[in-house]
Design a protein around this motif. Structure first.
Motif, PDB file in Angstrom:
ATOM      1  N   LEU A   1      68.186  64.627   2.495  1.00 42.95           N
ATOM      2  CA  LEU A   1      67.801  64.126   1.048  1.00 42.95           C
ATOM      3  C   LEU A   1      68.685  62.854   0.865  1.00 42.95           C
ATOM      4  N   HIS A   2      67.997  62.019  -0.063  1.00 44.16           N
ATOM      5  CA  HIS A   2      68.716  60.618  -0.229  1.00 44.16           C
ATOM      6  C   HIS A   2      68.973  60.547  -1.997  1.00 44.16           C
ATOM      7  N   ALA A   3      70.307  60.541  -2.323  1.00 39.87           N
ATOM      8  CA  ALA A   3      70.602  60.491  -3.543  1.00 39.87           C
ATOM      9  C   ALA A   3      70.521  58.860  -4.229  1.00 39.87           C
ATOM     10  N   SER A   4      70.380  58.710  -5.423  1.00 40.49           N
ATOM     11  CA  SER A   4      70.051  57.443  -5.992  1.00 40.49           C
ATOM     12  C   SER A   4      70.493  57.433  -7.370  1.00 40.49           C
ATOM     13  N   ASN A   5      70.469  56.270  -7.920  1.00 44.54           N
ATOM     14  CA  ASN A   5      70.865  56.252  -9.304  1.00 44.54           C
ATOM     15  C   ASN A   5      72.087  57.061  -9.810  1.00 44.54           C
ATOM     16  N   ILE A   6      73.269  56.896  -9.035  1.00 47.85           N
ATOM     17  CA  ILE A   6      74.277  57.738  -9.111  1.00 47.85           C
ATOM     18  C   ILE A   6      75.377  57.148 -10.288  1.00 47.85           C
TER      19      ILE A   6
ATOM     20  N   LYS B   1      91.602  61.183 -22.858  1.00 50.64           N
ATOM     21  CA  LYS B   1      90.501  61.791 -23.688  1.00 50.64           C
ATOM     22  C   LYS B   1      89.643  62.575 -22.727  1.00 50.64           C
ATOM     23  N   VAL B   2      89.528  62.360 -21.418  1.00 50.44           N
ATOM     24  CA  VAL B   2      88.497  62.843 -20.603  1.00 50.44           C
ATOM     25  C   VAL B   2      88.702  64.558 -20.507  1.00 50.44           C
ATOM     26  N   ASP B   3      87.792  65.222 -20.809  1.00 45.06           N
ATOM     27  CA  ASP B   3      87.775  66.485 -20.514  1.00 45.06           C
ATOM     28  C   ASP B   3      86.682  66.965 -19.465  1.00 45.06           C
ATOM     29  N   VAL B   4      85.751  66.145 -19.154  1.00 41.49           N
ATOM     30  CA  VAL B   4      84.837  66.565 -18.019  1.00 41.49           C
ATOM     31  C   VAL B   4      84.440  65.261 -17.224  1.00 41.49           C
ATOM     32  N   LEU B   5      84.522  65.168 -16.004  1.00 36.84           N
ATOM     33  CA  LEU B   5      83.819  64.136 -15.476  1.00 36.84           C
ATOM     34  C   LEU B   5      82.549  64.611 -14.956  1.00 36.84           C
ATOM     35  N   ARG B   6      81.508  63.952 -15.493  1.00 37.93           N
ATOM     36  CA  ARG B   6      80.150  64.318 -15.348  1.00 37.93           C
ATOM     37  C   ARG B   6      79.350  63.249 -14.186  1.00 37.93           C
ATOM     38  N   VAL B   7      78.867  63.942 -13.323  1.00 40.79           N
ATOM     39  CA  VAL B   7      78.046  63.160 -12.474  1.00 40.79           C
ATOM     40  C   VAL B   7      76.567  63.271 -12.461  1.00 40.79           C
ATOM     41  N   LYS B   8      75.870  62.328 -12.558  1.00 39.30           N
ATOM     42  CA  LYS B   8      74.293  62.244 -12.705  1.00 39.30           C
ATOM     43  C   LYS B   8      73.907  61.274 -11.429  1.00 39.30           C
ATOM     44  N   PHE B   9      72.613  61.996 -11.089  1.00 39.19           N
ATOM     45  CA  PHE B   9      72.057  61.197  -9.877  1.00 39.19           C
ATOM     46  C   PHE B   9      70.615  61.717  -9.745  1.00 39.19           C
ATOM     47  N   ASP B  10      69.693  61.020  -9.017  1.00 38.03           N
ATOM     48  CA  ASP B  10      68.432  61.424  -8.788  1.00 38.03           C
ATOM     49  C   ASP B  10      68.175  61.836  -7.146  1.00 38.03           C
ATOM     50  N   ILE B  11      67.510  62.400  -6.872  1.00 36.83           N
ATOM     51  CA  ILE B  11      67.138  62.922  -5.276  1.00 36.83           C
ATOM     52  C   ILE B  11      65.594  62.241  -5.159  1.00 36.83           C
ATOM     53  N   ASP B  12      65.734  61.206  -4.211  1.00 34.10           N
ATOM     54  CA  ASP B  12      64.364  60.579  -3.941  1.00 34.10           C
ATOM     55  C   ASP B  12      63.320  61.414  -3.354  1.00 34.10           C
ATOM     56  N   GLU B  13      62.307  61.210  -3.296  1.00 36.44           N
ATOM     57  CA  GLU B  13      61.080  61.835  -2.854  1.00 36.44           C
ATOM     58  C   GLU B  13      61.365  61.984  -1.307  1.00 36.44           C
ATOM     59  N   ASN B  14      60.985  62.757  -0.567  1.00 40.37           N
ATOM     60  CA  ASN B  14      60.968  63.115   0.925  1.00 40.37           C
ATOM     61  C   ASN B  14      59.868  64.032   1.340  1.00 40.37           C
ATOM     62  N   ARG B  15      59.121  63.321   2.158  1.00 36.54           N
ATOM     63  CA  ARG B  15      57.587  63.633   2.697  1.00 36.54           C
ATOM     64  C   ARG B  15      58.060  64.772   3.892  1.00 36.54           C
ATOM     65  N   ILE B  16      59.282  64.911   4.605  1.00 36.14           N
ATOM     66  CA  ILE B  16      59.521  65.746   5.464  1.00 36.14           C
ATOM     67  C   ILE B  16      60.148  66.989   5.104  1.00 36.14           C
ATOM     68  N   ALA B  17      61.161  66.740   4.338  1.00 32.38           N
ATOM     69  CA  ALA B  17      61.833  68.062   3.716  1.00 32.38           C
ATOM     70  C   ALA B  17      60.997  69.178   3.143  1.00 32.38           C
ATOM     71  N   GLU B  18      61.273  70.446   3.411  1.00 32.46           N
ATOM     72  CA  GLU B  18      60.140  71.391   2.924  1.00 32.46           C
ATOM     73  C   GLU B  18      60.718  71.842   1.639  1.00 32.46           C
ATOM     74  N   SER B  19      59.783  72.382   0.926  1.00 31.38           N
ATOM     75  CA  SER B  19      60.231  72.842  -0.438  1.00 31.38           C
ATOM     76  C   SER B  19      61.209  74.276  -0.398  1.00 31.38           C
TER      77      SER B  19
ATOM     78  N   LEU C   1      64.001  72.105  -4.635  1.00 28.80           N
ATOM     79  CA  LEU C   1      63.163  70.815  -4.137  1.00 28.80           C
ATOM     80  C   LEU C   1      61.862  70.983  -3.936  1.00 28.80           C
ATOM     81  N   ILE C   2      60.825  70.461  -4.538  1.00 27.12           N
ATOM     82  CA  ILE C   2      59.394  70.291  -4.045  1.00 27.12           C
ATOM     83  C   ILE C   2      58.935  69.370  -3.298  1.00 27.12           C
ATOM     84  N   LYS C   3      58.506  69.422  -2.071  1.00 25.12           N
ATOM     85  CA  LYS C   3      57.996  68.657  -1.076  1.00 25.12           C
ATOM     86  C   LYS C   3      57.218  67.484  -1.501  1.00 25.12           C
ATOM     87  N   GLU C   4      57.636  66.179  -1.194  1.00 25.52           N
ATOM     88  CA  GLU C   4      57.124  64.888  -1.656  1.00 25.52           C
ATOM     89  C   GLU C   4      57.383  64.804  -3.103  1.00 25.52           C
TER      90      GLU C   4
END
Length: 311
Positions: free
Chosen positions: A179-184, A205-223, A268-271
């Protein structure tokens, strides 16, 4: 004159009696000698005939033993070749059946205890014929083994090429399925007493360090469920780690063991892409000022990174 002659006749007859007796005795003696000689000669002939018959019997026994030995050797060879050929060529079935049939005929002849020299001679000829067929059969097997050896070498080469191709395809597929992560993004969050959250850049003042990202579409990885490992590197270069966040060790694609801060499972759902994956890092103590870097791993490969600076 006549009286004198009559008186002299008995006297002359008495004189002839011993001669007659000796003649009779001589005849009887000759007859006994003849009978004795004849009996001895007949006995010698009987002994000679007996020895001749015994010699013939001994010869038959010797021939039978020799034939049996040769037949046993030929049979053992045939059994070995038949077993060997079973793995090589089904087209030689006819030759095998002919040899086995001949083998049974020879066995029947040798098994007859009353077999004469003529029958044993026939058995010898059949054994010689059987040995010739066995030699031809063995030569054909050697030829087949040679041909099979060439084919085996070719198959080994083809198998290696196939395995190499399969291995390459598996490797390509495995890499392609990573998988590939983007928009981190890394968002330092301050939680107010009323429960509301506010992004802040101030470390104290920080209580939580929140990490957000997207997983790009992958046509090979199985669901399915996929595991993502996040490594958060603090300003001092150490990996942030706490037992409450499930920190531990992971294995990279190169086989190295490295520490991770937190693991996140996603569906994950394929594609199809996965948007806005959220991972919260809760610190047991205060956050230090400085630069924080995040690294995201999937299948042992680094698939994305980002950073944030706290003042």
């Amino acid at each position: 004159m006549s009286q004198f002659n009559q008186a002299g006749a008995p006297e002359e007859s008495n004189k002839n009696k011993p001669i007659i007796y000796w003649v009779i005795i001589a005849v009887l003696l000759v007859a006994c000698i003849f009978l004795f000689v004849s009996k001895n000669k007949m006995s010698e002939e009987n002994d000679l005939n007996s020895k001749r018959m015994q010699g013939q019997l001994d010869s038959v026994r010797t021939d039978r033993a020799s034939l049996q030995s040769d037949f046993d050797a030929a049979s053992a060879k045939i059994d070995q070749l038949v077993s060997q050929n079973a793995k090589l060529d089904s087209n030689m079935q006819k030759d095998k059946e002919e040899m086995l049939a001949m083998q049974q005929k020879i066995k029947s002849l040798l098994g007859n205890s009353k077999a004469n020299a003529s029958e044993l001679k026939k058995a010898r000829a059949m054994i010689n014929q059987l040995n010739d067929k066995t030699a031809q059969y063995e030569a054909r097997i050697a030829e087949l083994e040679k041909e099979n050896g060439v084919l085996t070498n070719k198959n080994v080469v083809l198998t290696k090429e196939r395995d190499s191709t399969v291995t390459q395809n598996i490797a390509i597929k495995k890499i392609g399925s990573v998988l590939h992560a983007s928009n981190i993004r890394m968002e330092p969050i301050h939680k107010k007493k009323n429960g509301k959250e506010k992004e802040t850049s101030k470390a104290k003042k920080v209580d939580v360090l929140r990490v957000k990202f997207d997983i790009d579409e992958n046509r090979i990885a199985e669901s399915g469920t996929k595991q993502l490992f996040l490594r958060i590197v603090g300003p001092d270069g150490t990996i942030l780690s706490t037992t409450t966040n499930g920190s531990g060790k992971m294995t990279t694609s190169k086989g190295d063991q490295i520490s991770f801060s937190i693991m996140k499972e996603i569906s994950l759902i394929k594609e199809q892409p996965v948007k806005d994956v959220v991972v919260d890092w809760n610190q047991e103590g205060d956050f230090a000022r400085g630069n924080y870097m995040i690294e995201i791993y999937s299948e042992g490969y680094k698939v994305g990174s980002g950073n944030v600076t706290l003042k």
